[in-house]
Design an enzyme around this catalytic site. Structure first.
Site, mmCIF file in Angstrom:
data_model
loop_
_atom_site.group_PDB
_atom_site.id
_atom_site.type_symbol
_atom_site.label_atom_id
_atom_site.label_comp_id
_atom_site.label_asym_id
_atom_site.label_seq_id
_atom_site.Cartn_x
_atom_site.Cartn_y
_atom_site.Cartn_z
ATOM 1 C CD GLU A 117 2.135 -12.710 16.154
ATOM 2 O OE1 GLU A 117 1.660 -11.910 16.349
ATOM 3 O OE2 GLU A 117 1.823 -13.984 16.399
ATOM 4 C CG HIS A 176 -0.167 2.537 -9.269
ATOM 5 N ND1 HIS A 176 0.019 1.823 -8.187
ATOM 6 C CD2 HIS A 176 -1.010 3.382 -9.249
ATOM 7 C CE1 HIS A 176 -1.445 2.494 -7.745
ATOM 8 N NE2 HIS A 176 -2.319 3.204 -8.921
ATOM 9 N NE ARG A 193 -7.725 2.372 -6.178
ATOM 10 C CZ ARG A 193 -6.330 2.400 -5.182
ATOM 11 N NH1 ARG A 193 -5.222 2.491 -5.844
ATOM 12 N NH2 ARG A 193 -6.116 1.702 -4.276
ATOM 13 C CG ASN A 212 1.957 1.600 -4.903
ATOM 14 O OD1 ASN A 212 3.154 1.743 -4.215
ATOM 15 N ND2 ASN A 212 1.731 0.673 -5.847
ATOM 16 N N GLY A 213 0.227 5.621 -4.785
ATOM 17 C CA GLY A 213 -0.637 6.749 -4.905
ATOM 18 C C GLY A 213 -0.325 7.991 -3.803
ATOM 19 N NE ARG A 214 -2.161 6.247 1.183
ATOM 20 C CZ ARG A 214 -2.299 5.857 2.541
ATOM 21 N NH1 ARG A 214 -1.751 6.331 3.635
ATOM 22 N NH2 ARG A 214 -2.385 4.337 1.782
ATOM 23 C CD1 TRP A 215 7.315 6.459 -2.479
ATOM 24 C CD2 TRP A 215 7.118 6.919 -4.334
ATOM 25 N NE1 TRP A 215 8.769 6.315 -2.783
ATOM 26 C CE2 TRP A 215 8.319 6.936 -4.027
ATOM 27 C CE3 TRP A 215 6.938 7.156 -5.848
ATOM 28 C CZ2 TRP A 215 9.108 7.284 -5.491
ATOM 29 C CZ3 TRP A 215 7.362 7.326 -6.528
ATOM 30 C CH2 TRP A 215 8.508 6.788 -6.741
ATOM 31 C CG ASN A 222 -7.377 -1.606 -5.052
ATOM 32 O OD1 ASN A 222 -7.004 -2.318 -5.143
ATOM 33 N ND2 ASN A 222 -7.604 -1.073 -4.447
ATOM 34 C CG ASP A 240 -2.283 1.152 0.606
ATOM 35 O OD1 ASP A 240 -2.613 1.274 -0.005
ATOM 36 O OD2 ASP A 240 -2.646 0.972 2.404
HETATM 37 C C1 IPE Z 1 -1.252 0.467 -3.331
HETATM 38 O O1 IPE Z 1 -1.263 1.453 -3.350
HETATM 39 C C2 IPE Z 1 -1.458 -0.551 -5.212
HETATM 40 C C3 IPE Z 1 -2.958 -0.566 -5.463
HETATM 41 C C4 IPE Z 1 -4.363 -0.679 -4.550
HETATM 42 C C5 IPE Z 1 -3.118 -0.920 -6.560
HETATM 43 P P1 IPE Z 1 -2.172 2.514 -3.634
HETATM 44 O O2 IPE Z 1 -3.065 2.987 -5.554
HETATM 45 O O3 IPE Z 1 -3.445 2.322 -2.872
HETATM 46 O O4 IPE Z 1 -1.789 3.911 -2.891
HETATM 47 P P2 IPE Z 1 -2.338 4.934 -1.583
HETATM 48 O O5 IPE Z 1 -2.854 3.851 -0.662
HETATM 49 O O6 IPE Z 1 -3.513 5.307 -2.679
HETATM 50 O O7 IPE Z 1 -1.260 6.043 -1.302
HETATM 51 C C1 IPE Z 2 -5.400 -3.100 -0.847
HETATM 52 O O1 IPE Z 2 -5.090 -1.175 -0.405
HETATM 53 C C2 IPE Z 2 -5.413 -3.765 -2.068
HETATM 54 C C3 IPE Z 2 -3.976 -3.935 -2.114
HETATM 55 C C4 IPE Z 2 -2.871 -3.332 -1.636
HETATM 56 C C5 IPE Z 2 -4.594 -4.234 -3.579
HETATM 57 P P1 IPE Z 2 -6.104 -0.212 -1.046
HETATM 58 O O2 IPE Z 2 -5.578 0.788 -0.950
HETATM 59 O O3 IPE Z 2 -7.141 -0.583 -1.658
HETATM 60 O O4 IPE Z 2 -7.026 -0.487 0.296
HETATM 61 P P2 IPE Z 2 -7.937 1.096 0.756
HETATM 62 O O5 IPE Z 2 -8.781 1.689 0.108
HETATM 63 O O6 IPE Z 2 -7.397 2.153 1.570
HETATM 64 O O7 IPE Z 2 -8.271 0.540 2.803
HETATM 65 MG MG MG Z 3 -4.179 2.139 -0.496
#
Ligand code: IPE
Ligand code: IPE
Ligand code: MG
Length: 229
Positions: A195, A30, A64, A15-18, A61, A13
């Protein structure tokens, strides 16, 4: 390392915020995340971890934007080819969890090819969860069970054999990167006694060192499984 987890499952988790922190589009996150999958797969295999499960795309997902989903899907197609080469070079066996019928025909074919071509790997098993949702997995299992065994008695072990993870031990350690402390529909059946380890580090920055830190934290846990030690 002593007391190494046999099976590590990771929710990749952040990728987007990074990307956002760097002033980049989410899709750049991503791409960086996909690259890191290679780094961590090799690191885990070298450390002697037997099973590595990575949550790459959930059944939720799809909510999105079309742009983001299609970028993720094309990264996946590209990544899976590299993943096959990496797996073959490192004796890794690759398998998939999730409802692959929800993916494009091309991607389904790539998944089938990668599974078949790496089936002889006797080192680490890499399980990639794609279009995976834990509730969806349980419902698919129940539907198959009803067809194949309409009247027989159901035990936990028998039920487990209908899940996508059939043949794999339950995760010993579940890691979630980027600060969120929830499982987001990841392996609800299999994580019953795992765990949990949460870190603020975003997935693209989650290094081999971070993986070692998580495994060290695991090694110091006292697992009781409901009993007394
Ligand atoms: C994880 O990073 C990748 C997928 C869920 C496909 P996110 O895309 O969820 O990144 P954030 O949580 O928005 O930062
Ligand atoms: C969980 O991350 C799914 C994957 C990493 C593939 P999300 O970013 O989709 O989860 P939420 O929306 O924060 O719960
Ligand atoms: Mg996420």
């Amino acid at each position: 390392m002593e007391n190494l987890p046999q099976h590590v499952a990771i929710i990749l988790d952040g990728n987007g915020r990074w990307a956002k922190r760097k002033g980049l589009p989410r899709t750049a996150g991503h791409a960086a995340g996909a690259k890191n999958v290679e780094t961590i797969t090799i690191a885990a295999s070298n450390m002697g971890i037997r099973y590595l499960t990575l949550y790459a795309f959930s059944t939720e997902n799809w909510k999105r934007s079309v742009d983001e989903v299609s970028t993720i899907m094309s990264l996946l197609a590209k990544y899976l080819i590299r993943c096959r080469d990496l797996a073959l070079a490192n004796n890794i066996r690759v398998r998939f969890l999730g409802d692959l019928t929800g993916l494009s025909e091309n991607l389904q074919k790539t998944c089938a090819d990668v599974t078949r071509e790496t089936a002889g790997g006797t080192g680490m098993t890499l399980a990639i969860a794609l279009n995976y949702g834990g509730r969806d997995e349980i419902v698919r299992a129940v539907n198959r069970l009803r067809k194949e065994n309409p009247e027989g008695e159901i035990t936990e072990e028998f039920f487990s054999s209908f899940l996508d993870t059939v043949g794999m031990p339950d995760p010993d350690l579940m890691i979630r990167t980027s600060g969120e402390e929830r499982i987001s529909n990841f392996l609800p059946w299999q994580l019953c006694y795992s765990e949990f380890y949460f870190t603020d580090v975003a997935w693209p920055d989650f290094s081999e060192d971070e993986l070692r830190k998580a495994c060290e934290a695991y090694a110091s846990r006292d697992r009781r499984f409901g009993g007394v030690k």
